[in-house]
Design an enzyme around this catalytic site. Structure first.
Site, PDB file in Angstrom:
ATOM      1  N   GLU A 256       0.173  -0.969   0.314  1.00 56.49           N
ATOM      2  CA  GLU A 256      -0.176   0.056   0.146  1.00 56.49           C
ATOM      3  C   GLU A 256       0.435   0.997   0.115  1.00 56.49           C
ATOM      4  OE1 GLU A 256      -3.211  -1.261  -0.871  1.00 56.49           O
ATOM      5  OE2 GLU A 256      -3.298   0.800  -0.690  1.00 56.49           O
ATOM      6  N   CYS A 290      -1.388   9.283   3.111  1.00 53.92           N
ATOM      7  CA  CYS A 290      -1.993   8.855   2.260  1.00 53.92           C
ATOM      8  C   CYS A 290      -3.038   8.854   1.106  1.00 53.92           C
ATOM      9  CB  CYS A 290      -1.417   7.243   1.586  1.00 53.92           C
ATOM     10  SG  CYS A 290      -2.575   6.656   3.030  1.00 53.92           S
ATOM     11  N   GLU A 390       3.692  13.548  -4.901  1.00 58.73           N
ATOM     12  CA  GLU A 390       3.732  12.894  -2.998  1.00 58.73           C
ATOM     13  C   GLU A 390       4.017  13.795  -2.323  1.00 58.73           C
ATOM     14  OE1 GLU A 390       3.416   9.419  -0.745  1.00 58.73           O
ATOM     15  OE2 GLU A 390       1.874   9.954  -0.423  1.00 58.73           O
TER      16      GLU A 390
HETATM   17  N1  LIG Z   1      -1.272   3.641   0.618  1.00 54.27           N
HETATM   18  C1  LIG Z   1      -0.784   3.200   1.919  1.00 54.27           C
HETATM   19  O1  LIG Z   1      -2.080   3.237   2.517  1.00 54.27           O
HETATM   20  C2  LIG Z   1       0.267   4.490   2.510  1.00 54.27           C
HETATM   21  C3  LIG Z   1       1.217   4.910   2.443  1.00 54.27           C
HETATM   22  N2  LIG Z   1       1.753   5.938   2.821  1.00 54.27           N
HETATM   23  C4  LIG Z   1       3.297   6.303   2.071  1.00 54.27           C
HETATM   24  O2  LIG Z   1       4.462   6.024   2.851  1.00 54.27           O
HETATM   25  C5  LIG Z   1       4.970   7.495   2.898  1.00 54.27           C
HETATM   26  C6  LIG Z   1       5.587   8.267   3.781  1.00 54.27           C
HETATM   27  O3  LIG Z   1       6.167   6.822   5.280  1.00 54.27           O
HETATM   28  P1  LIG Z   1       7.412   5.855   4.940  1.00 54.27           P
HETATM   29  O4  LIG Z   1       7.348   5.536   6.406  1.00 54.27           O
HETATM   30  O5  LIG Z   1       8.224   7.335   5.600  1.00 54.27           O
HETATM   31  O6  LIG Z   1       7.551   5.820   4.185  1.00 54.27           O
HETATM   32  P2  LIG Z   1       8.932   4.835   4.150  1.00 54.27           P
HETATM   33  O7  LIG Z   1       8.532   3.774   2.877  1.00 54.27           O
HETATM   34  O8  LIG Z   1      11.029   5.336   3.956  1.00 54.27           O
HETATM   35  O9  LIG Z   1       8.753   3.390   5.075  1.00 54.27           O
HETATM   36  C7  LIG Z   1       7.956   2.759   5.361  1.00 54.27           C
HETATM   37  C8  LIG Z   1       8.780   1.717   6.029  1.00 54.27           C
HETATM   38  O10 LIG Z   1       9.157   0.773   4.880  1.00 54.27           O
HETATM   39  C9  LIG Z   1      10.791   0.455   5.982  1.00 54.27           C
HETATM   40  N3  LIG Z   1      11.961   0.505   4.908  1.00 54.27           N
HETATM   41  C10 LIG Z   1      12.560   1.986   5.239  1.00 54.27           C
HETATM   42  N4  LIG Z   1      13.849   0.805   4.031  1.00 54.27           N
HETATM   43  C11 LIG Z   1      12.886  -0.073   3.104  1.00 54.27           C
HETATM   44  C12 LIG Z   1      13.843  -1.417   2.352  1.00 54.27           C
HETATM   45  N5  LIG Z   1      14.542  -1.015   1.724  1.00 54.27           N
HETATM   46  N6  LIG Z   1      13.417  -2.606   2.777  1.00 54.27           N
HETATM   47  C13 LIG Z   1      12.104  -3.228   3.804  1.00 54.27           C
HETATM   48  N7  LIG Z   1      11.349  -1.933   4.464  1.00 54.27           N
HETATM   49  C14 LIG Z   1      11.770  -0.550   3.954  1.00 54.27           C
HETATM   50  C15 LIG Z   1      10.819   1.681   7.021  1.00 54.27           C
HETATM   51  O11 LIG Z   1      11.803   1.437   7.834  1.00 54.27           O
HETATM   52  C16 LIG Z   1       8.808   1.982   7.604  1.00 54.27           C
HETATM   53  O12 LIG Z   1       9.263   1.394   8.048  1.00 54.27           O
HETATM   54  C17 LIG Z   1       4.133   8.302   1.770  1.00 54.27           C
HETATM   55  O13 LIG Z   1       5.133   7.725   0.237  1.00 54.27           O
HETATM   56  C18 LIG Z   1       3.077   8.221   1.795  1.00 54.27           C
HETATM   57  O14 LIG Z   1       2.426   8.294   1.054  1.00 54.27           O
HETATM   58  C19 LIG Z   1       2.261   6.029   3.856  1.00 54.27           C
HETATM   59  C20 LIG Z   1       0.727   5.552   4.892  1.00 54.27           C
HETATM   60  C21 LIG Z   1      -0.408   5.167   3.901  1.00 54.27           C
HETATM   61  C1  LIG Z   2      -2.564   4.685   5.222  1.00 49.15           C
HETATM   62  C2  LIG Z   2      -3.702   5.420   4.673  1.00 49.15           C
HETATM   63  C3  LIG Z   2      -4.520   5.722   5.959  1.00 49.15           C
HETATM   64  C4  LIG Z   2      -6.318   6.248   5.382  1.00 49.15           C
HETATM   65  C5  LIG Z   2      -6.119   6.664   6.960  1.00 49.15           C
HETATM   66  C6  LIG Z   2      -7.856   8.119   6.455  1.00 49.15           C
HETATM   67  O1  LIG Z   2      -7.911   8.430   5.838  1.00 49.15           O
HETATM   68  O2  LIG Z   2      -8.930   7.761   7.513  1.00 49.15           O
END
Ligand SMILES: NC(=O)C1=CN([C@@H]2O[C@H](COP(=O)(O)OP(=O)(O)OC[C@H]3O[C@@H](n4cnc5c(N)ncnc54)[C@H](O)[C@@H]3O)[C@@H](O)[C@H]2O)C=CC1
Ligand SMILES: CCCCCC(=O)O
Length: 487
Positions: A256, A290, A390
């Site tokens: 996700e 997100c 984003e």
């Molecule tokens: N589509 C969705 O439901 C959601 C998407 N996001 C997205 O996540 C981003 C922000 O959250 P962040 O935590 O900064 O994302 P991130 O992708 O930097 O980290 C997410 C997780 O992945 C881990 N991670 C980092 N590098 C890795 C690697 N090489 N291999 C495996 N795991 C690794 C991090 O430690 C963390 O636990 C934004 O792009 C946001 O849109 C955030 C929440 C929900």
């Molecule tokens: C990881 C994304 C969370 C969305 C939570 C919300 O829109 O209620």
């Protein structure tokens, strides 16, 4: 009333039912992004040796856990829910201090975690398959489901309670064991959630938590041959890396990822409602969802009126420490996130016209934190960087259109497809939007954020790996269907 505390929380890793220090003897120290003098706590900066211990424990616990009935597994989740419910204020206060979300939002999210645990506890008593008539009248054919085995859970910092739980709870109820790796920026909060699982009496090895660098522990989970499935939420860059690794070794994976979510304001919209929802959807949690609104597509007939209303309300937003009563928006989660947002704001100043905000906040109330003013741009074209990428910050881009068809075309003109909303009182416009908007979550006369735990959640296009989380949909990822034929 805001809860004040000087409490510092330190967590070890949780492996095989015990809290153990990392072999690295190194820790990660987390500070409050609203006031960096406030040390929230410490977690382990773990090594791959620690991770392997957790996977070994989860693997050893698989068989007995799988062989419990769903109802028996559900009793553990009900207990964890009760314990978390008794600690809502404490966990929420830690969340606000650790990642900046306001205290009311943090309490809401923690209560949502309680509800998710109870929802999946109940899943343990629901059917898992179907009887399908065989062409052989003397045979019995039916489907059942089997757990994947050991599931790696890798989560982001923006929903440090809800996301770990909405992955871990279904993984567990459907018979898997779990190795959970939270984002370091919110790992102390996650430690408190795992304490609730421990107090609920889950058997040793069923749930394990390993904290540390994503490039070490997250990568290690993706690569580990004894991790049978990986569920990830986070950025596209990281998610795609995980997906490629998992695919190469035949592990099941669920991604996700990001969003660039539009709200369409039609000429017949309730403008006050649209303004309120645009602000709530785009700027709550400092835009770090997100599902947050980032593109605001407005029909020309109502554009000027909507713009004036929006900017006036944005200028009223109270920014500050989320523990303080009356604060509506907190800081960015970290200096690096703040710098990312500020760099996009500078890009926006080149690409369009700044209407309000556009800078780091300074002054006594802000100088110890990572605060950015809620920002609105206009004259932004669909090709603009801030219309395509984003930002994960409190930045809105206004775009003017002359018809609903043009609005939907613009709304779809990004690589993402997570959520989208429209404000209209016209049924035909509503139906066109529902039918033509390429997003996994479409909301009418409601903000783009707002995921309900009982409904499928996930993105289209580059926002996900096209599976769905939450509700009954979670079963599809955390189990494999087995078709049984008995002669
Ligand atoms: N589509 C969705 O439901 C959601 C998407 N996001 C997205 O996540 C981003 C922000 O959250 P962040 O935590 O900064 O994302 P991130 O992708 O930097 O980290 C997410 C997780 O992945 C881990 N991670 C980092 N590098 C890795 C690697 N090489 N291999 C495996 N795991 C690794 C991090 O430690 C963390 O636990 C934004 O792009 C946001 O849109 C955030 C929440 C929900
Ligand atoms: C990881 C994304 C969370 C969305 C939570 C919300 O829109 O209620």
């Amino acid at each position: 009333m805001a809860v004040q505390t000087e409490k510092t929380n330190s967590f070890l890793n949780y492996i095989n039912g015990e809290w153990v220090a990392s072999h690295s003897n190194e820790v990660i120290t987390n500070r409050n992004p609203a006031n960096t003098d406030d040390v929230v706590g410490q977690v382990q900066k773990s090594s791959k040796e620690d991770l392997n211990q957790a996977v070994v424990s989860a693997k050893a616990a698989k068989k007995d856990w799988k062989n419990l009935s769903g109802a028996e597994r559900g009793q553990y989740l009900y207990k964890a829910a009760d314990i978390l419910e008794s600690r809502v204020e404490e966990v929420a206060e830690c969340m606000t201090r650790e990642m900046g979300k306001t205290f009311p939002e943090a309490k809401g999210e923690t209560s949502r975690g309680v509800a998710i645990l109870r929802y999946y506890a109940g899943e343990g008593m629901r059917k898992v398959g179907d009887v399908i008539p065989s062409t052989d009248s003397s045979a019995l054919m039916y489907t059942t489901r089997t757990p994947l085995g050991v599931v790696g859970v890798i989560t982001p910092w923006n929903f440090p309670v809800a996301i770990p739980i909405w992955k871990t709870a279904p993984a567990l109820i459907y018979g898997n064991t779990v190795v959970l790796k939270p984002a370091s920026e919110a790992a102390v909060t996650c430690g408190k959630v795992v304490e609730c699982f421990q107090e609920a009496g889950f058997p040793a090895g069923v749930i394990n938590m390993i904290t540390g660098q994503g490039s070490v522990i997250g990568q290690g989970i993706a690569e580990h041959p004894d991790v049978n499935g990986i569920t990830f939420t986070g950025s596209n860059t990281v998610g795609k890396n995980i997906g490629q690794i998992a695919l190469a070794r035949g592990a099941k994976y669920q991604l996700e990822m990001g969003g660039k979510n539009p709200v369409i304001v039609a000429s017949d919209a309730d403008l006050d409602l649209a303004v309120e929802a645009t602000i709530s959807g785009g700027l709550r949690s400092t835009g770090q969802k997100c599902t947050a609104t980032s593109r605001v597509i407005v029909e020309s007939d109502v554009y000027e009126t909507f713009k004036e209303k929006l900017v006036a309300k944005v200028k009223e937003i109270a920014v500050g420490d989320g523990l303080q009563d009356g604060v509506w928006m907190g800081p960015s989660v970290s200096k690096s996130q703040l710098d990312t947002v500020l760099s996009y704001i500078e890009k926006g100043k080149e690409e369009g016209k700044l209407l309000c905000g556009g800078e780091k906040l300074s002054g006594e109330a802000y100088d110890k934190g990572y605060f950015v003013a809620p920002t609105v741009f206009e004259n932004i074209t669909t090709e603009a960087t801030i219309a395509q990428e984003e930002i994960f910050g409190p930045v809105l881009a206004l775009m003017k259109v002359n018809s609903l068809e043009e609005a939907i075309e613009l709304a779809n003109d990004v690589e993402y497809g997570l959520s989208a909303s429209i404000f209209t009182t016209n049924i035909q416009k509503m139906l066109s939007f529902i039918g033509d908007m390429d997003a996994g979550l479409v909301r009418i006369n409601a903000e783009s954020a707002g995921v309900e735990l009982q409904a499928p959640f996930g993105g289209m296009k580059q926002s996900s790996s096209h599976s769905r989380e939450q509700g009954e949909a979670a079963k599809e990822f955390f189990t494999s269907i087995k078709t049984v034929f008995v002669k």
